[in-house]
Every structure is written in structure tokens, then in C-alpha cells.
Write an enzyme that holds these catalytic residues in place. Structure first.
Site, PDB file in Angstrom:
ATOM      1  N   ARG A   9      53.375  33.142  45.273  1.00 11.20           N
ATOM      2  CA  ARG A   9      52.866  33.235  43.907  1.00 11.20           C
ATOM      3  C   ARG A   9      53.858  33.937  42.991  1.00 11.20           C
ATOM      4  NH1 ARG A   9      48.512  34.167  47.039  1.00 11.20           N
ATOM      5  NH2 ARG A   9      48.549  36.432  46.770  1.00 11.20           N
ATOM      6  N   TYR A  26      54.714  32.628  39.282  1.00  8.13           N
ATOM      7  CA  TYR A  26      54.591  33.436  38.067  1.00  8.13           C
ATOM      8  C   TYR A  26      55.901  33.491  37.287  1.00  8.13           C
ATOM      9  CZ  TYR A  26      50.256  34.874  40.357  1.00  8.13           C
ATOM     10  OH  TYR A  26      49.040  34.874  40.977  1.00  8.13           O
ATOM     11  N   TYR A  47      42.297  33.881  31.542  1.00  6.27           N
ATOM     12  CA  TYR A  47      40.904  34.290  31.629  1.00  6.27           C
ATOM     13  C   TYR A  47      40.834  35.813  31.695  1.00  6.27           C
ATOM     14  CZ  TYR A  47      41.526  34.941  36.700  1.00  6.27           C
ATOM     15  OH  TYR A  47      41.945  35.362  37.938  1.00  6.27           O
ATOM     16  N   HIS A  92      41.141  39.476  30.633  1.00  6.10           N
ATOM     17  CA  HIS A  92      42.111  40.207  29.822  1.00  6.10           C
ATOM     18  C   HIS A  92      43.509  39.796  30.288  1.00  6.10           C
ATOM     19  CE1 HIS A  92      44.464  43.415  28.095  1.00  6.10           C
ATOM     20  NE2 HIS A  92      43.412  44.013  27.581  1.00  6.10           N
ATOM     21  N   ALA A 150      36.968  41.485  33.685  1.00  6.88           N
ATOM     22  CA  ALA A 150      35.993  41.616  34.767  1.00  6.88           C
ATOM     23  C   ALA A 150      35.511  43.056  34.875  1.00  6.88           C
ATOM     24  CB  ALA A 150      36.624  41.158  36.076  1.00  6.88           C
ATOM     25  N   GLN A 183      40.566  42.416  44.471  1.00  9.44           N
ATOM     26  CA  GLN A 183      41.216  41.447  45.352  1.00  9.44           C
ATOM     27  C   GLN A 183      41.087  41.821  46.832  1.00  9.44           C
ATOM     28  OE1 GLN A 183      45.194  41.204  43.568  1.00  9.44           O
ATOM     29  NE2 GLN A 183      44.482  39.599  42.188  1.00  9.44           N
TER      30      GLN A 183
END
Length: 279
Positions: free
Chosen positions: A80, A84, A106, A108, A138, A180
Site C-alpha cells: 500500500r 499511496y 472519506y 477526515h 470516525a 485498524q
């Protein structure tokens, strides 16, 4: 006499810019007027969102929405971190071309999101205008849905893997929010979940500060208006055997009461007496 322009072609070229905005967690209802304005006034919109339905909704706000999701590839061997960095490059390519770019994330855009911070850093270093517009995260939804006031007892937030990779202090007198957990222990950045064995390592670390029968809250906020937040309660010892998705957050309420600092209280009381004295 022929007139001479005082501007050079380089001066007249449009200058690119980028705004990274937060869409909030619940579709449509969390979008701020300023974030909407950035989206609608952009030349091109990039989207890194939680659901394909949300991308379709975004396409009603702008005719040129480009999803960043395909850059993940098959998700098996590609880190990832590579994805990114690709996001940053594809967004910067449009900024360098003189476009007004809006990147929509999605929640902040600055929370658990490396690319927005990096693209703003790169854009500013190259002399382009760059802005981050916050969104409802969230974390914000968690406080509302679980009835937690971080100002009452304190609240500490950690990415779950941080507790395993580093000597991270935990205050069992305050709330503990772990992000996470579904990915805890992954160092490859190629997996989208880890198994119960990895969560057992997390439990072993947490058990230094919490009893194994301590209640754990597994939380996921609503992303669609028709949904309700998902809230589950399990004992800490049962966390390894409980499926936890990457989108879910684990919360532990305080395990012990706040401890009074009598020395400081005594000092403040003496200071109060001095300040109240007319002399």
C-alpha cells in the site's frame, strides 16, 4: 506602433492547486458547504472513498471523478505504500498541468491518510496552492455513538500495530481507542487483514494493563444514511476469536479510576490562599 505585452507566456499559464477535502463518514449528510464548493469548482476530482456507492454519489457533484481505488492492484503483492505514492504522483501530474484539483477522502482527509498530507507537502514545496479541508471523522462519530466524552477522563488513540512495534505507554485510567485492529501486526502493507494469532499478540500486550475479563467495544460507524452503527461487546480474552474488520475500531473504557495527585493539589491550595490574600 505595435503594442508589447507585459506578460510572458509563462505568466499567463494557469497555476495548478490542490484541495484535499473530507467527505465525512455518512454519505451526503456529513459534507460541509466548503468541501462541496471545492469539489464543484475543481477541474478534476480524485476519490479515495469507502464504498462504490459513495463514488457514484460523488459523480453527481462533478463530471470528472477519477477513482484512486484501482491503484491498489490485486491487493496480494503490492504494498500500500507504493499505492499511496502513486496517488500523490497522479494528483500532482494534474496540479503541474495547471489544473484545480480536488482530492476527496472519506472521513477526515488528515486522519490515517498518508497521501493527503504528502501531496500537500509536495505541492507547497513546488510553489502550488494546497489546502486541507477537514471532515467528520470516525473518531467524531465514535464519541457520539458510544457516548464518550474525551474531556472527562482523557482519551488515548493508537494505531494497533504501534502497540506491538514500539514500547508504547498506556494509561489504564483513560479511554483507549485502537485503530485498524483488523490489520494488527502486518508489517508488509500488502495484507488487508491478519488473523487471530496476531490479535492474540495484541491481547497479550494489553493484558499488562487490563484484566482479561475487561470489556472491549468493537465499533464501526454508519457510512450510509439507512445504516446504524455496529457496536459489539466482548471480553478482552475473546478478542482473538472475534472477527474484526479493518474498518472497525476497538475501544477499552478505563480499567482503574483516576489517581489523585495530592502533592500538586496541596501546592495549588497554597497558591489559592496566596492569591486570595489581600496583601
Amino acid at each position: 506602433m505595435t503594442s508589447v505585452s507585459l506578460t510572458t507566456p509563462a505568466d499567463s499559464e494557469p497555476r495548478g492547486s490542490i484541495a484535499c477535502v473530507g467527505l465525512g463518514m455518512t454519505l451526503g449528510s456529513h459534507l460541509s458547504p466548503l468541501a462541496r464548493s471545492h469539489i464543484q469548482q475543481a477541474d478534476v476530482v480524485f476519490a479515495a472513498l469507502s464504498d462504490a456507492i459513495v463514488e457514484v454519489w460523488l459523480e453527481h457533484l462533478h463530471p470528472d471523478v477519477r477513482s484512486l481505488q484501482p491503484y491498489y492492484g490485486d491487493g496480494k503483492n503490492k504494498s500500500r505504500a507504493v499505492t499511496y505514492r502513486e496517488w500523490v504522483e497522479v494528483m500532482m501530474a494534474e496540479v503541474r498541468a495547471g489544473k484545480r484539483v480536488c482530492a476527496v477522502f472519506y472521513g477526515h482527509p488528515g486522519i490515517f491518510a498518508w497521501s493527503p498530507h504528502e501531496v500537500i507537502k509536495v505541492a507547497r514545496a513546488e510553489g502550488f496552492q494546497a489546502h486541507m479541508e477537514p471532515g467528520i471523522s470516525a473518531e467524531d462519530c465514535l464519541y457520539a455513538d458510544l457516548g464518550i466524552d474525551p474531556g472527562r477522563l482523557g482519551c488515548q488513540h493508537y494505531e494497533a500495530g504501534q502497540l506491538l512495534f514500539y514500547e508504547t505507554p498506556i494509561n489504564p485510567c483513560a479511554c483507549l481507542v485502537l485503530w485498524q485492529v483488523g490489520l494488527v501486526g502486518d508489517r508488509s502493507m500488502t495484507r488487508f487483514s491478519t488473523g487471530p494469532e496476531y490479535r492474540q499478540v495484541l491481547v497479550d500486550v494489553l493484558s499488562r494493563d487490563y484484566p482479561l475479563d475487561h470489556e472491549v467495544i468493537i465499533y464501526r460507524g454508519a457510512t450510509l444514511p439507512i445504516e446504524q452503527p455496529r457496536i459489539r461487546h466482548v471480553a478482552l480474552r475473546d478478542l482473538p476469536a472475534t472477527d474484526v474488520s479493518a474498518e472497525e475500531t476497538v475501544v477499552l473504557q478505563p480499567a482503574s479510576p483516576l489517581r489523585a495527585n495530592h502533592a500538586v493539589r496541596k501546592r495549588l491550595a497554597a497558591l489559592d490562599r496566596v492569591m486570595a490574600s489581600p496583601n
